[in-house]
Write an enzyme that holds these catalytic residues in place. Sequence first.
Site, mmCIF file in Angstrom:
data_model
loop_
_atom_site.group_PDB
_atom_site.id
_atom_site.type_symbol
_atom_site.label_atom_id
_atom_site.label_comp_id
_atom_site.label_asym_id
_atom_site.label_seq_id
_atom_site.Cartn_x
_atom_site.Cartn_y
_atom_site.Cartn_z
ATOM 1 N N LYS A 179 0.835 -1.207 0.000
ATOM 2 C CA LYS A 179 0.000 0.000 0.000
ATOM 3 C C LYS A 179 0.866 1.253 0.000
ATOM 4 C CE LYS A 179 -3.469 -2.532 2.470
ATOM 5 N NZ LYS A 179 -4.804 -2.493 2.851
ATOM 6 N N CYS A 180 1.782 1.307 -0.919
ATOM 7 C CA CYS A 180 2.774 2.374 -0.966
ATOM 8 C C CYS A 180 2.724 3.035 -2.341
ATOM 9 C CB CYS A 180 4.160 1.745 -0.717
ATOM 10 S SG CYS A 180 5.565 2.847 -0.869
ATOM 11 N N GLY A 181 3.158 4.269 -2.402
ATOM 12 C CA GLY A 181 3.237 4.932 -3.698
ATOM 13 C C GLY A 181 4.180 4.229 -4.656
#
Length: 192
Positions: free
Chosen positions: A63-65
């Site tokens: 759930k990271c850029g």
Amino acid sequence: MMNSYVFGALSLLLVLSASAFADGPTTKPSSVLDFTVNDINGKPVEMSKYKGKVLLIVNTASKCGFTPQYDGLEKLHEKYGEQGLAVMGFPCNDFGHQDPGTDAEILQFCTGKYDVKFDMFSKVVVKGDSKTPLFDFLINKGTNPQFGGDIGWNFNKFLIGRDGQIVGRFASKFKPLSDDLTKAIEAELAKK
């Protein structure tokens, strides 16, 4: 009276010495290949099985850029896997709590959304006092003077030569298919 104290102390010293060597002498790891890690299904994997391969070790997050880098990592695996590259994903929840799921949930996400086929491992800790030993080795200035230092965020990439030694490190901003990273991988693969 003094002799019984000395005898007792010597006996205790002998017992402690014997127990210290019961498991055999401990040696400091000298390469990435000296570690054992758990795969994403919780089974132990001796890193020595990768001897002779070029490794790209990455601390990942779902759930990271930078999560879309899974796609580029899979493309590296597909392009260079048969030439000897092993891409290795190590999920990490240390930065922004961006990988809170279980190993099973992470695997389902990676394979479902990004069709990941490269090797994935159990969640690791890469900062603080309870760092996973492999990552402690990777970032430690004592074992990795050239590329050591704390990991700043998800998707740091450590390039490991065929002999298990660290030969490069790429920050999160370096996309897997960037010229800098692919050239470094190709240079290592060219070494036989």
